[in-house]
Design a protein around this motif. Structure first.
Motif, PDB file in Angstrom:
ATOM      1  N   ALA A  12      82.848  67.468  71.051  1.00 25.61           N
ATOM      2  CA  ALA A  12      82.486  68.842  71.418  1.00 25.61           C
ATOM      3  C   ALA A  12      82.026  68.957  72.865  1.00 25.61           C
ATOM      4  CB  ALA A  12      81.411  69.385  70.471  1.00 25.61           C
ATOM      5  N   HIS A  13      82.774  68.329  73.763  1.00 31.48           N
ATOM      6  CA  HIS A  13      82.523  68.419  75.211  1.00 31.48           C
ATOM      7  C   HIS A  13      81.165  67.844  75.619  1.00 31.48           C
ATOM      8  CE1 HIS A  13      85.519  72.062  75.424  1.00 31.48           C
ATOM      9  NE2 HIS A  13      86.120  70.899  75.256  1.00 31.48           N
ATOM     10  N   ARG A  14      80.654  66.893  74.869  1.00 27.57           N
ATOM     11  CA  ARG A  14      79.392  66.253  75.243  1.00 27.57           C
ATOM     12  C   ARG A  14      79.651  65.120  76.232  1.00 27.57           C
ATOM     13  NH1 ARG A  14      78.582  67.644  69.863  1.00 27.57           N
ATOM     14  NH2 ARG A  14      76.607  68.723  69.419  1.00 27.57           N
ATOM     15  N   ASN A  15      78.706  64.963  77.158  1.00 25.41           N
ATOM     16  CA  ASN A  15      78.833  63.948  78.205  1.00 25.41           C
ATOM     17  C   ASN A  15      78.084  62.696  77.783  1.00 25.41           C
ATOM     18  OD1 ASN A  15      78.627  62.397  80.597  1.00 25.41           O
ATOM     19  ND2 ASN A  15      78.867  64.243  81.837  1.00 25.41           N
ATOM     20  N   LEU A  16      78.752  61.563  77.839  1.00 21.18           N
ATOM     21  CA  LEU A  16      78.116  60.306  77.455  1.00 21.18           C
ATOM     22  C   LEU A  16      76.926  59.975  78.342  1.00 21.18           C
ATOM     23  CD1 LEU A  16      78.640  58.124  75.300  1.00 21.18           C
ATOM     24  CD2 LEU A  16      79.943  56.866  76.993  1.00 21.18           C
ATOM     25  N   ILE A  20      70.459  63.895  76.002  1.00 24.85           N
ATOM     26  CA  ILE A  20      70.407  64.920  74.955  1.00 24.85           C
ATOM     27  C   ILE A  20      71.687  64.903  74.129  1.00 24.85           C
ATOM     28  CG2 ILE A  20      70.343  67.407  74.515  1.00 24.85           C
ATOM     29  CD1 ILE A  20      68.549  67.679  76.968  1.00 24.85           C
ATOM     30  N   ASP A  21      72.821  64.832  74.808  1.00 25.69           N
ATOM     31  CA  ASP A  21      74.104  64.804  74.097  1.00 25.69           C
ATOM     32  C   ASP A  21      74.216  63.567  73.216  1.00 25.69           C
ATOM     33  OD1 ASP A  21      74.703  67.138  75.360  1.00 25.69           O
ATOM     34  OD2 ASP A  21      76.326  66.332  76.614  1.00 25.69           O
ATOM     35  N   ARG A  22      73.800  62.428  73.728  1.00 25.85           N
ATOM     36  CA  ARG A  22      73.870  61.197  72.928  1.00 25.85           C
ATOM     37  C   ARG A  22      72.970  61.294  71.703  1.00 25.85           C
ATOM     38  NH1 ARG A  22      73.037  58.771  77.945  1.00 25.85           N
ATOM     39  NH2 ARG A  22      71.045  57.888  77.224  1.00 25.85           N
ATOM     40  N   ALA A  23      71.790  61.879  71.869  1.00 22.76           N
ATOM     41  CA  ALA A  23      70.854  62.008  70.754  1.00 22.76           C
ATOM     42  C   ALA A  23      71.428  62.914  69.665  1.00 22.76           C
ATOM     43  CB  ALA A  23      69.518  62.546  71.255  1.00 22.76           C
ATOM     44  N   GLU A  24      72.111  63.980  70.064  1.00 23.83           N
ATOM     45  CA  GLU A  24      72.707  64.882  69.078  1.00 23.83           C
ATOM     46  C   GLU A  24      73.780  64.174  68.256  1.00 23.83           C
ATOM     47  OE1 GLU A  24      72.110  69.115  71.520  1.00 23.83           O
ATOM     48  OE2 GLU A  24      74.107  68.196  71.365  1.00 23.83           O
ATOM     49  N   VAL A  25      74.607  63.387  68.897  1.00 26.54           N
ATOM     50  CA  VAL A  25      75.651  62.668  68.182  1.00 26.54           C
ATOM     51  C   VAL A  25      75.051  61.578  67.303  1.00 26.54           C
ATOM     52  CG1 VAL A  25      77.673  61.187  68.446  1.00 26.54           C
ATOM     53  CG2 VAL A  25      77.413  63.209  69.893  1.00 26.54           C
ATOM     54  N   ALA A  26      74.038  60.883  67.792  1.00 28.61           N
ATOM     55  CA  ALA A  26      73.380  59.855  66.986  1.00 28.61           C
ATOM     56  C   ALA A  26      72.785  60.464  65.719  1.00 28.61           C
ATOM     57  CB  ALA A  26      72.292  59.162  67.808  1.00 28.61           C
ATOM     58  N   ALA A  27      72.180  61.645  65.834  1.00 25.65           N
ATOM     59  CA  ALA A  27      71.611  62.318  64.666  1.00 25.65           C
ATOM     60  C   ALA A  27      72.700  62.713  63.678  1.00 25.65           C
ATOM     61  CB  ALA A  27      70.825  63.546  65.112  1.00 25.65           C
TER      62      ALA A  27
END
Length: 213
Positions: A12-16, A20-27
Motif C-alpha cells: 500500500a505504497h509504504r516506504n521501507l 511508522i510504515d514498518r510498524a504498521e506492516v509488522a502489526a
C-alpha cells in the motif's frame, strides 16, 4: 508498488525507510518488526550474485537470461550461484538451462485472482483453462515452501503460520486490509462485489458506493 513488490517498498505504497510504515506492516503480520534496509534491485541483485555475494537465486515470473540488461553479468551470476530455483511455465526459456530446481508454474490463462490496469481499475481474473497436473499457481508454490521452512526456524516453529492462505482470495483480503486508510484504500471492495458489479477503481474505502475517479 501496490502490494510492496519492489525492493524498497511495503504494501500500500509504504516506504521501507519509514519506521511508522514498518510498524504498521509488522502489526498486520503479527511479527516483532520487518527489515529496515531496502533490498537490492534486480540489476543489483544479479551483479551481487555474479560477484559471489549472493549464493542462491529464486526466480519467478521473469526470464532474466533473456530480458535483463548487462547479459554477460546476468549469465555469470546464474552460472556462479550455488543454487538457482526457477518458477516457470515453460521449460525452454533461456533461464531454464541454468536452473538447479525447476518448479512448474501456471501461466496467465490458468490463474485465478485480480489484476489492476493503468486507470486503477481492479478486475477479477478467472482461469480460462485448467492447469496441467504438476503446475501450481505462484502463490501456492511460495506458500508451500514457506510452510515447510517454518518448522526449521526455532523462533517460529511453535507459532501460527505467517502463510495461512488457502487461495488467492485470502491473500487479496490481507492486501485489502493493508490498504486501510491509505491513498489506495480498497477496504470497500471484495471478490463478491467484483463478481456482481464488475471492475472497480481504487480508492474505494469501506462504506463507499463506488471507486473514486
Amino acid at each position: 508498488r501496490e502490494v510492496g513488490g519492489m525492493a524498497n517498498l511495503l504494501s500500500a505504497h509504504r516506504n521501507l525507510g519509514s519506521e511508522i510504515d514498518r510498524a504498521e506492516v509488522a502489526a498486520l503480520w503479527g511479527v516483532r518488526d520487518v527489515p529496515s534496509q531496502a533490498g537490492k534491485t534486480a540489476v543489483e541483485m544479479f551483479q551481487a550474485a555474479a560477484d559471489g555475494e549472493i549464493k542462491a537465486l529464486w526466480i519467478a515470473c521473469t526470464n532474466p537470461a533473456q530480458s535483463l540488461p548487462h547479459q554477460s553479468a546476468v549469465r555469470r551470476a546464474l552460472e556462479r550461484a550455488e543454487f538457482v530455483v526457477l518458477q516457470e511455465a515453460f521449460a525452454t526459456t533461456a533461464t531454464a538451462r541454468y536452473a538447479d530446481l525447476l518448479l512448474p508454474a501456471t501461466t496467465w490463462g490458468e490463474k485465478e485472482g485480480t489484476v489492476t490496469n493503468s486507470e486503477r481499475r481492479i478486475s477479477r481474473v478467472r482461469a480460462a483453462v485448467p492447469a496441467p497436473d504438476l503446475a501450481w499457481a505462484d502463490w501456492r508454490i511460495v506458500t508451500e515452501v514457506a510452510r515447510r521452512l517454518q518448522p526449521l526456524l526455532p523462533e517460529r516453529a511453535q507459532l501460527p503460520s505467517l502463510f495461512p492462505y488457502d487461495g488467492p482470495e485470502s491473500i487479496w483480503n490481507e492486501h485489502r486490509e493493508s490498504t486501510r486508510g491509505r491513498d489506495l484504500d480498497i477496504t470497500g471492495l471484495s471478490y463478491a462485489l467484483l463478481d456482481t458489479q464488475g471492475p472497480q477503481q481504487w480508492p474505494m474505502p469501506e462504506g463507499a458506493a463506488e471507486g473514486q475517479i
